[in-house]
Design an enzyme around this catalytic site. Structure first.
Site, PDB file in Angstrom:
ATOM      1  CD  GLU A  57      -2.834  -1.394   2.321  1.00  0.00           C
ATOM      2  OE1 GLU A  57      -2.814  -0.536   3.215  1.00  0.00           O
ATOM      3  OE2 GLU A  57      -3.590  -2.372   2.336  1.00  0.00           O
TER       4      GLU A  57
ATOM      5  CG  ASN B 249      -0.750  -6.692  -1.816  1.00  0.00           C
ATOM      6  OD1 ASN B 249      -1.378  -7.133  -2.777  1.00  0.00           O
ATOM      7  ND2 ASN B 249      -1.182  -6.783  -0.565  1.00  0.00           N
TER       8      ASN B 249
ATOM      9  CG  HIS C 195      -9.959  -5.631   0.210  1.00  0.00           C
ATOM     10  ND1 HIS C 195     -10.234  -6.815   0.863  1.00  0.00           N
ATOM     11  CD2 HIS C 195      -8.643  -5.399   0.419  1.00  0.00           C
ATOM     12  CE1 HIS C 195      -9.132  -7.264   1.452  1.00  0.00           C
ATOM     13  NE2 HIS C 195      -8.152  -6.424   1.183  1.00  0.00           N
TER      14      HIS C 195
ATOM     15  CD  GLU D 177      -4.742  -7.829   1.053  1.00  0.00           C
ATOM     16  OE1 GLU D 177      -5.610  -7.124   1.606  1.00  0.00           O
ATOM     17  OE2 GLU D 177      -3.517  -7.623   1.203  1.00  0.00           O
TER      18      GLU D 177
ATOM     19  CG  ASP E 179     -12.898  -8.914   0.998  1.00  0.00           C
ATOM     20  OD1 ASP E 179     -12.803  -7.867   0.325  1.00  0.00           O
ATOM     21  OD2 ASP E 179     -12.442  -9.021   2.156  1.00  0.00           O
TER      22      ASP E 179
HETATM   23  O1  9MR Z   1      -7.282  -8.842   7.848  1.00  0.00           O
HETATM   24  C1  9MR Z   1      -6.454  -7.964   8.589  1.00  0.00           C
HETATM   25  C2  9MR Z   1      -7.161  -7.569   9.883  1.00  0.00           C
HETATM   26  O2  9MR Z   1      -7.317  -8.696  10.724  1.00  0.00           O
HETATM   27  C3  9MR Z   1      -6.344  -6.506  10.601  1.00  0.00           C
HETATM   28  O3  9MR Z   1      -7.065  -6.056  11.741  1.00  0.00           O
HETATM   29  C4  9MR Z   1      -6.085  -5.356   9.640  1.00  0.00           C
HETATM   30  C5  9MR Z   1      -5.270  -4.315  10.371  1.00  0.00           C
HETATM   31  O4  9MR Z   1      -4.804  -3.352   9.562  1.00  0.00           O
HETATM   32  O5  9MR Z   1      -5.408  -5.818   8.491  1.00  0.00           O
HETATM   33  C6  9MR Z   1      -6.191  -6.726   7.760  1.00  0.00           C
HETATM   34  O6  9MR Z   1      -5.543  -7.097   6.552  1.00  0.00           O
HETATM   35  C7  9MR Z   1      -5.287  -6.056   5.617  1.00  0.00           C
HETATM   36  C8  9MR Z   1      -4.077  -6.453   4.824  1.00  0.00           C
HETATM   37  O7  9MR Z   1      -2.995  -6.738   5.681  1.00  0.00           O
HETATM   38  C9  9MR Z   1      -3.673  -5.381   3.826  1.00  0.00           C
HETATM   39  N1  9MR Z   1      -4.783  -5.016   2.986  1.00  0.00           N
HETATM   40  C10 9MR Z   1      -6.033  -4.713   3.649  1.00  0.00           C
HETATM   41  C11 9MR Z   1      -6.404  -5.853   4.589  1.00  0.00           C
HETATM   42  C12 9MR Z   1      -7.772  -5.599   5.229  1.00  0.00           C
HETATM   43  O8  9MR Z   1      -7.722  -4.472   6.055  1.00  0.00           O
END
Ligand code: 9MR
Length: 359
Positions: free
Chosen positions: A175, A216, A252, A280, A282
């Site tokens: 990101e 990513n 997402h 990722e 969904d």
């Molecule tokens: O799925 C992850 C969630 O459990 C955490 O609380 C969150 C914290 O920032 O991160 C989520 O995963 C993220 C991923 O690492 C990067 N892209 C977005 C994902 C969803 O927020």
């Protein structure tokens, strides 16, 4: 006849299904479910020429045996990603504080659980992630490090992490962009400018020449300012000889809003000489679920899989966990959810059929 409210009819025992909690079997009973009868999504992905169909998973979920029965099925999932436990630090304290809670002190216990699971199941592992603006320990964000110190910190972290989990695909940088395509102003960019990206990629690749190194991001799935910035970054890195081998499209999505330029955009990335992964996936909706929303969600999943199918350089697809029970969405977007292909009770939704159809 006088119209009474639900509580009145429920009291008479006539409206028990309305009173049932969302997601309970009786509420779900009225919604459509999957009708596919396939051995597994990973099997389909392989037959379609992809490397894998995978899912994110997380350490706290592994105590749920209904969950692990599906997760450990290597016909269903040929790849897993640790949703949290290989990050710099834990967001919740549930991941043995992730991998570098104090400077130079690395803890791999929680990440190793996921890596060992992948090994036992014969699943590929995706490393996630080395450098990200989020889930950072305060020793990094509040350390007031100068450029040389922060460069060293990035190098140590990336080489230690990627060196520990050798032979994997890695989200080395996660990101880096704002949605308008400008660089995200985090501690790394503010101290080092965009050079931190090359530093991280170089350190990861040097620690393990067999690692595949990715950047990513989200909202780069369709063409637009943010995707263009990512393409420009790839060109710039390649022109400097910095290793960059893949781009992760997080994906997402929102029901009914999958970008129409997915294929064109993937082709444009591929033309720059990188592979692509859907990392990722969904597709969330505003709750409550309805048959119509689930039907659109099925189409959306199919669209994404079919787009990956249409582009040979798209190597695989990972869902950001497979069940609504453990999805990150409701905790982040109030009133939204139901984003995964399995519901909270581990019943396959129409979205599952959309994935099957996409292959
Ligand atoms: O799925 C992850 C969630 O459990 C955490 O609380 C969150 C914290 O920032 O991160 C989520 O995963 C993220 C991923 O690492 C990067 N892209 C977005 C994902 C969803 O927020």
């Amino acid at each position: 006849m006088t119209i009474k409210n639900a509580a009145f009819w429920t009291a008479l025992g006539w409206l028990t299904s309305v009173a049932a909690a969302p997601g309970s079997p009786s509420a779900a009973a009225s919604l459509p479910v999957s009708t596919s009868n396939v051995a597994g999504l990973h099997v389909l992905a392989k037959q379609a020429g992809k490397l894998y169909f995978g899912t994110a998973t997380d350490n706290p979920e592994l105590t749920n045996t209904s969950y692990t029965a599906i997760l450990n099925n290597s016909q269903m999932f040929g790849q897993i990603t640790a949703a949290n436990s290989m990050k710099w630090v834990s967001a919740t304290g549930l991941h043995l504080d992730a991998t570098e809670p104090q400077q130079g002190v690395f803890t791999f216990a929680a990440g190793d659980v996921i890596a060992n699971l992948a090994k036992q199941n014969g699943q590929l592992l995706r490393g996630h992630n080395c450098v990200w603006h989020n889930q950072l320990p305060s020793w990094v964000t509040a350390g007031n490090f100068n450029a040389a110190q922060l460069t060293q910190i990035i190098q140590t972290r990336c080489s230690t992490l990627v060196g520990h989990y050798k032979g994997q695909v890695w989200d080395v940088v996660n990101e880096p962009f704002n949605d308008d395509g400008t660089f995200r102003q985090d501690v790394f960019f503010n101290t080092l400018g965009q050079n931190y990206i090359a530093t991280a990629l170089n350190a990861a690749k040097a620690a393990d020449p067999n690692a595949k190194v990715y950047i990513n991001d989200f909202n780069i799935e369709g063409t637009g300012a943010k995707a263009t910035s990512m393409k420009n970054l790839i060109k710039s890195l390649k022109s400097q000889g910095v290793p960059i081998e893949g781009i992760g499209l997080q994906s997402h999505f929102i029901v009914g809003e999958v970008p129409t330029t997915l294929v064109q955009n993937m082709q444009e990335f591929a033309a720059l000489g990188v592979e692509i992964a859907i990392t990722e996936l969904d597709v969330r909706m505003t709750l409550p679920e309805t048959a119509a929303l689930l039907a659109q969600q099925k189409k959306d999943y199919e669209t994404v899989i079919a787009a990956c199918q249409a582009v040979p350089q798209c190597v695989g697809i990972t869902v950001w966990d497979f069940t609504d029970k453990f999805s990150w969405v409701p905790g982040t977007f109030a009133g939204q959810g139901a984003a995964c292909p399995w519901d909270e009770n581990f019943v396959r939704k129409p979205a599952f059929d959309g994935i099957v159809a996409g292959f």
